[in-house]
Enzyme design. Sequence first.
Site, PDB file in Angstrom:
ATOM      1  N   ASP A   1       0.827  -1.216   0.000  1.00  0.00           N
ATOM      2  CA  ASP A   1       0.000   0.000   0.000  1.00  0.00           C
ATOM      3  C   ASP A   1       0.864   1.270   0.000  1.00  0.00           C
ATOM      4  O   ASP A   1       0.352   2.381   0.159  1.00  0.00           O
ATOM      5  CB  ASP A   1      -1.008   0.005   1.161  1.00  0.00           C
ATOM      6  CG  ASP A   1      -0.349   0.071   2.530  1.00  0.00           C
ATOM      7  OD1 ASP A   1       0.618  -0.685   2.764  1.00  0.00           O
ATOM      8  OD2 ASP A   1      -0.783   0.887   3.372  1.00  0.00           O
ATOM      9  N   HIS A   2       2.188   1.090  -0.216  1.00  0.00           N
ATOM     10  CA  HIS A   2       3.099   2.238  -0.351  1.00  0.00           C
ATOM     11  C   HIS A   2       3.899   2.177  -1.644  1.00  0.00           C
ATOM     12  O   HIS A   2       4.527   3.156  -2.031  1.00  0.00           O
ATOM     13  CB  HIS A   2       4.047   2.302   0.861  1.00  0.00           C
ATOM     14  CG  HIS A   2       3.284   2.505   2.145  1.00  0.00           C
ATOM     15  ND1 HIS A   2       3.238   3.695   2.808  1.00  0.00           N
ATOM     16  CD2 HIS A   2       2.469   1.657   2.823  1.00  0.00           C
ATOM     17  CE1 HIS A   2       2.439   3.581   3.868  1.00  0.00           C
ATOM     18  NE2 HIS A   2       1.961   2.353   3.895  1.00  0.00           N
TER      19      HIS A   2
ATOM     20  N   ASP B   1       4.563   4.941   7.620  1.00  0.00           N
ATOM     21  CA  ASP B   1       3.742   4.303   8.656  1.00  0.00           C
ATOM     22  C   ASP B   1       4.480   4.238   9.991  1.00  0.00           C
ATOM     23  O   ASP B   1       4.276   3.310  10.780  1.00  0.00           O
ATOM     24  CB  ASP B   1       3.370   2.869   8.240  1.00  0.00           C
ATOM     25  CG  ASP B   1       2.317   2.835   7.147  1.00  0.00           C
ATOM     26  OD1 ASP B   1       1.815   3.901   6.762  1.00  0.00           O
ATOM     27  OD2 ASP B   1       2.008   1.720   6.678  1.00  0.00           O
TER      28      ASP B   1
HETATM   29 FE    FE Z   1       0.583   1.507   5.145  1.00  0.00          FE
HETATM   30 ZN    ZN Z   2       3.014  -0.128   6.168  1.00  0.00          ZN
END
Ligand code: FE
Ligand code: ZN
Length: 240
Positions: A59-60, A132
């Site tokens: 998700d990055h 994160d």
């Molecule tokens: Fe993330």
């Molecule tokens: Zn992450």
Amino acid sequence: MLEIVRIAVLSDNYVWLVHEPDSNGTMVVDPAVAEPVLAAAAERGWTITEIWNTHWHPDHTGGNAAIKAATGCTITGPEAESARIPTLDRTVKGGDRVMFGDLEARVIDVPAHTAGHIAFHFAGEEVAFVGDTLFAMGCGRLFEGTPAQMYDNMRKLEALPDATKVYCAHEYTQANGRFALTAEPDNAALAERMREVEAMRERGEATVPTTIALEKATNPFMRADSVEQLAERRAAKDAF
Ligand code: FE
Ligand code: ZN
């Protein structure tokens, strides 16, 4: 000067589209996906020249390949995670200086969420991209590291100037704040912030970026006074 655009994707990710008018460069921090990012750049007449990744999680990095195919941009990310981010062109590590046009960012090693997680700090612009590791009133889960490492990360980040704007990669603020109130029920600044956050979310507004000053006042992980307390709070939040 940096122009920073927030692109909300997936369920709660923020991708940051960063433009520097003097060099006409445009960078994407942690593109989870490609299409909305390419569209946001095109809308503004910007061409993406770079991608910077903070860690390997899909998700990055999920948009890396498609954005590079569409633009020919250069991809920079953590040396320690190069095997897990096959699209990288350039690797960096803590202490490195990375240029974006004429602007300089310093790389900070912040392992714990992932083993090679990095953050980028533009001191001149008072901007930090933290992926994160640090969230508004929260911190990342310890998937590949220890409470002691996250405690150290909090020391590195709280050492940045108070006015530093902190661009994290998720809208987790409301859930983080609800937990934070259980960790620090007597923290008046936290209670006040949560009233604002609840109202902002009610109106559908984003609550990031945050600032180092706000996190120093309200973040129970940055405020934990020992590794043990951070560990306790992290475990309690995981079960919250
Ligand atoms: Fe993330
Ligand atoms: Zn992450």
